[in-house]
Design a protein around this motif. Structure first.
Motif, PDB file in Angstrom:
ATOM      1  N   ILE A  20      87.475 -29.832 -33.736  1.00 53.73           N
ATOM      2  CA  ILE A  20      88.148 -30.486 -32.626  1.00 53.73           C
ATOM      3  C   ILE A  20      88.300 -29.480 -31.499  1.00 53.73           C
ATOM      4  N   PRO A  62      91.720 -32.051 -28.400  1.00 59.07           N
ATOM      5  CA  PRO A  62      92.400 -33.099 -29.166  1.00 59.07           C
ATOM      6  C   PRO A  62      93.012 -34.205 -28.308  1.00 59.07           C
ATOM      7  N   GLU A  63      93.323 -33.919 -27.066  1.00 57.05           N
ATOM      8  CA  GLU A  63      93.930 -34.937 -26.200  1.00 57.05           C
ATOM      9  C   GLU A  63      92.937 -36.035 -25.830  1.00 57.05           C
ATOM     10  N   ARG A  64      91.647 -35.697 -25.739  1.00 49.61           N
ATOM     11  CA  ARG A  64      90.635 -36.673 -25.346  1.00 49.61           C
ATOM     12  C   ARG A  64      89.776 -37.152 -26.510  1.00 49.61           C
ATOM     13  N   SER A  65      89.954 -36.572 -27.689  1.00 54.19           N
ATOM     14  CA  SER A  65      89.118 -36.895 -28.842  1.00 54.19           C
ATOM     15  C   SER A  65      89.659 -38.103 -29.619  1.00 54.19           C
ATOM     16  N   GLU A  66      88.806 -39.098 -29.811  1.00 57.46           N
ATOM     17  CA  GLU A  66      89.184 -40.267 -30.617  1.00 57.46           C
ATOM     18  C   GLU A  66      89.322 -39.879 -32.086  1.00 57.46           C
ATOM     19  N   ALA A  98      90.249 -36.934 -33.257  1.00 58.35           N
ATOM     20  CA  ALA A  98      91.513 -36.198 -33.393  1.00 58.35           C
ATOM     21  C   ALA A  98      92.691 -37.163 -33.484  1.00 58.35           C
ATOM     22  N   LYS A  99      92.644 -38.226 -32.720  1.00 60.42           N
ATOM     23  CA  LYS A  99      93.721 -39.215 -32.775  1.00 60.42           C
ATOM     24  C   LYS A  99      93.749 -39.922 -34.121  1.00 60.42           C
ATOM     25  N   LYS A 100      92.568 -40.233 -34.665  1.00 63.86           N
ATOM     26  CA  LYS A 100      92.505 -40.927 -35.957  1.00 63.86           C
ATOM     27  C   LYS A 100      93.011 -40.063 -37.107  1.00 63.86           C
ATOM     28  N   ASP A 118      95.069 -37.523 -36.657  1.00 60.98           N
ATOM     29  CA  ASP A 118      96.360 -37.005 -36.209  1.00 60.98           C
ATOM     30  C   ASP A 118      96.361 -35.484 -36.033  1.00 60.98           C
ATOM     31  N   LYS A 139      96.559 -32.304 -33.356  1.00 60.28           N
ATOM     32  CA  LYS A 139      97.067 -31.968 -32.027  1.00 60.28           C
ATOM     33  C   LYS A 139      96.622 -30.575 -31.551  1.00 60.28           C
TER      34      LYS A 139
END
Length: 61
Positions: free
Chosen positions: A36, A39-43, A45-47, A49, A51
């Motif tokens: 990553i 992480p703020e723009r990565s889908e 990273a969001k999945k 979780d 940061k």
């Protein structure tokens, strides 16, 4: 020393404790890796979780 994975946050580390969550619950039995960068723009990273930018294992046993 081989890379180990924190069982709490799945971060791949070289050491005895995870610098992100502070856990010492580590495993050498893991598979899959995702890096990553933003992480703020990565889908992904969001999945999963995430940061903090770094290397993460997808599956930890």
């Amino acid at each position: 020393m081989s890379e180990q994975v924190c069982r709490e946050c799945h971060r791949i580390i070289n050491g005895q404790t995870c610098p992100i969550c502070g856990s010492s619950n580590l495993s050498a039995d893991w598979s899959g890796m995702v890096i990553i960068i933003d992480p703020e723009r990565s889908e992904i990273a969001k999945k999963i979780d995430v940061k903090v930018p770094d290397k993460y294992a997808l599956k930890v046993r």
